[in-house]
Design a protein around this motif. Structure first.
Motif, mmCIF file in Angstrom:
data_model
loop_
_atom_site.group_PDB
_atom_site.id
_atom_site.type_symbol
_atom_site.label_atom_id
_atom_site.label_comp_id
_atom_site.label_asym_id
_atom_site.label_seq_id
_atom_site.Cartn_x
_atom_site.Cartn_y
_atom_site.Cartn_z
ATOM 1 N N ASP A 1 1.200 -1.478 -0.065
ATOM 2 C CA ASP A 1 0.158 0.113 -0.059
ATOM 3 C C ASP A 1 0.653 1.295 0.257
ATOM 4 O O ASP A 1 0.625 2.231 -0.699
ATOM 5 C CB ASP A 1 -0.935 0.174 0.993
ATOM 6 C CG ASP A 1 -1.697 1.215 1.819
ATOM 7 O OD1 ASP A 1 -2.557 1.572 0.672
ATOM 8 O OD2 ASP A 1 -1.838 1.848 2.194
ATOM 9 N N ASP B 1 1.345 3.476 -3.234
ATOM 10 C CA ASP B 1 0.754 5.300 -3.022
ATOM 11 C C ASP B 1 2.393 5.985 -3.315
ATOM 12 O O ASP B 1 2.010 7.304 -3.760
ATOM 13 C CB ASP B 1 0.730 5.901 -1.648
ATOM 14 C CG ASP B 1 -0.527 5.680 -1.411
ATOM 15 O OD1 ASP B 1 -1.616 5.700 -2.476
ATOM 16 O OD2 ASP B 1 -1.316 5.512 -0.398
ATOM 17 N N ALA C 1 1.894 8.067 -7.169
ATOM 18 C CA ALA C 1 1.407 9.455 -6.826
ATOM 19 C C ALA C 1 2.005 10.782 -7.205
ATOM 20 O O ALA C 1 1.362 10.954 -7.050
ATOM 21 C CB ALA C 1 0.489 9.200 -5.753
ATOM 22 N N VAL D 1 -5.342 9.526 -8.308
ATOM 23 C CA VAL D 1 -4.576 8.672 -7.333
ATOM 24 C C VAL D 1 -6.433 8.965 -7.049
ATOM 25 O O VAL D 1 -6.661 10.132 -6.740
ATOM 26 C CB VAL D 1 -3.900 8.916 -6.523
ATOM 27 C CG1 VAL D 1 -3.901 8.071 -4.762
ATOM 28 C CG2 VAL D 1 -2.481 8.814 -7.266
ATOM 29 N N ARG E 1 -8.572 4.082 0.417
ATOM 30 C CA ARG E 1 -7.478 3.703 1.154
ATOM 31 C C ARG E 1 -7.913 3.656 2.912
ATOM 32 O O ARG E 1 -8.970 4.620 3.583
ATOM 33 C CB ARG E 1 -6.038 5.601 0.878
ATOM 34 C CG ARG E 1 -5.602 6.167 -0.298
ATOM 35 C CD ARG E 1 -5.305 4.741 -1.058
ATOM 36 N NE ARG E 1 -4.516 5.893 -2.311
ATOM 37 C CZ ARG E 1 -5.472 4.623 -2.897
ATOM 38 N NH1 ARG E 1 -6.334 4.504 -3.698
ATOM 39 N NH2 ARG E 1 -5.012 5.323 -4.498
ATOM 40 N N SER F 1 -9.581 1.383 -5.915
ATOM 41 C CA SER F 1 -8.086 2.229 -5.601
ATOM 42 C C SER F 1 -7.591 2.548 -7.113
ATOM 43 O O SER F 1 -7.619 1.980 -7.711
ATOM 44 C CB SER F 1 -7.542 1.281 -4.477
ATOM 45 O OG SER F 1 -7.437 1.946 -3.573
ATOM 46 N N PHE G 1 -4.669 4.505 -9.166
ATOM 47 C CA PHE G 1 -3.478 5.064 -9.329
ATOM 48 C C PHE G 1 -3.064 6.085 -11.033
ATOM 49 O O PHE G 1 -3.975 5.270 -11.910
ATOM 50 C CB PHE G 1 -2.238 4.091 -8.919
ATOM 51 C CG PHE G 1 -2.916 3.856 -7.101
ATOM 52 C CD1 PHE G 1 -1.851 4.751 -6.419
ATOM 53 C CD2 PHE G 1 -2.811 2.414 -7.158
ATOM 54 C CE1 PHE G 1 -1.945 4.167 -5.914
ATOM 55 C CE2 PHE G 1 -3.339 2.070 -6.211
ATOM 56 C CZ PHE G 1 -3.189 2.642 -5.270
#
Length: 149
Positions: free
Chosen positions: A28, A32, A36, A54, A58, A64, A66
């Motif tokens: 995770d 990110d 990101a 993004v 979360r 989710s 990206f």
């Protein structure tokens, strides 16, 4: 998108001296940090990726997103399925976590992708054939390992 229908590209593994829950948190965090950035968003736009920002829940969960990737499946501590597509490819990156002994986790990253047409074949040669993709995935796994340990 049916992951199994995509051709297998490669798989990379590492042993992490941590429990699966810690490795999951590490994935995770690394996603990110790695995806990101403004640079990643610009690259996703340039390629015509379906996902360019993004967003979504979360910690990482189904839905989710990206730049270049969205979470199509998440079983915390077991498996994370990321999928994406752009002008030159349809692809999946699947992280699998398996116990590898007390306090140890086998982390695997499997890539599957289709590269249609002549431009897709050229893109595959540039990304896969040069070793760039493999180096990127190995760096991701190393970062997860460092963060989880």
């Amino acid at each position: 998108m049916k992951i199994a229908a995509l051709p297998h590209v490669d798989e990379h593994t590492t042993i992490v001296a941590a429990e699966p829950a810690a490795v999951w948190r590490g994935i995770d965090d690394v996603l990110d940090r790695s995806f990101a950035s403004d640079r990643t968003a610009r690259y996703a736009r340039l390629l015509g990726c379906a996902d360019r920002t993004v967003s979504g829940p979360r910690p990482v969960a189904e839905g989710s997103r990206f730049p270049g990737l969205r979470v199509a499946g998440a079983r915390p501590g077991r498996e994370l399925v990321l999928v994406g597509r752009h002008h030159f490819s349809t692809y999946a990156l699947v992280f699998r976590l398996d116990e590898a002994g007390p306090g140890r986790t086998l982390l695997r990253a499997e890539t599957r992708a289709r590269f249609p047409g002549p431009v897709g074949r050229l893109y595959r040669r540039l990304v896969i054939g040069t070793g760039g993709h493999a180096a990127f995935v190995r760096r991701l796994l190393s970062a997860v390992r460092r963060g989880a340990e």
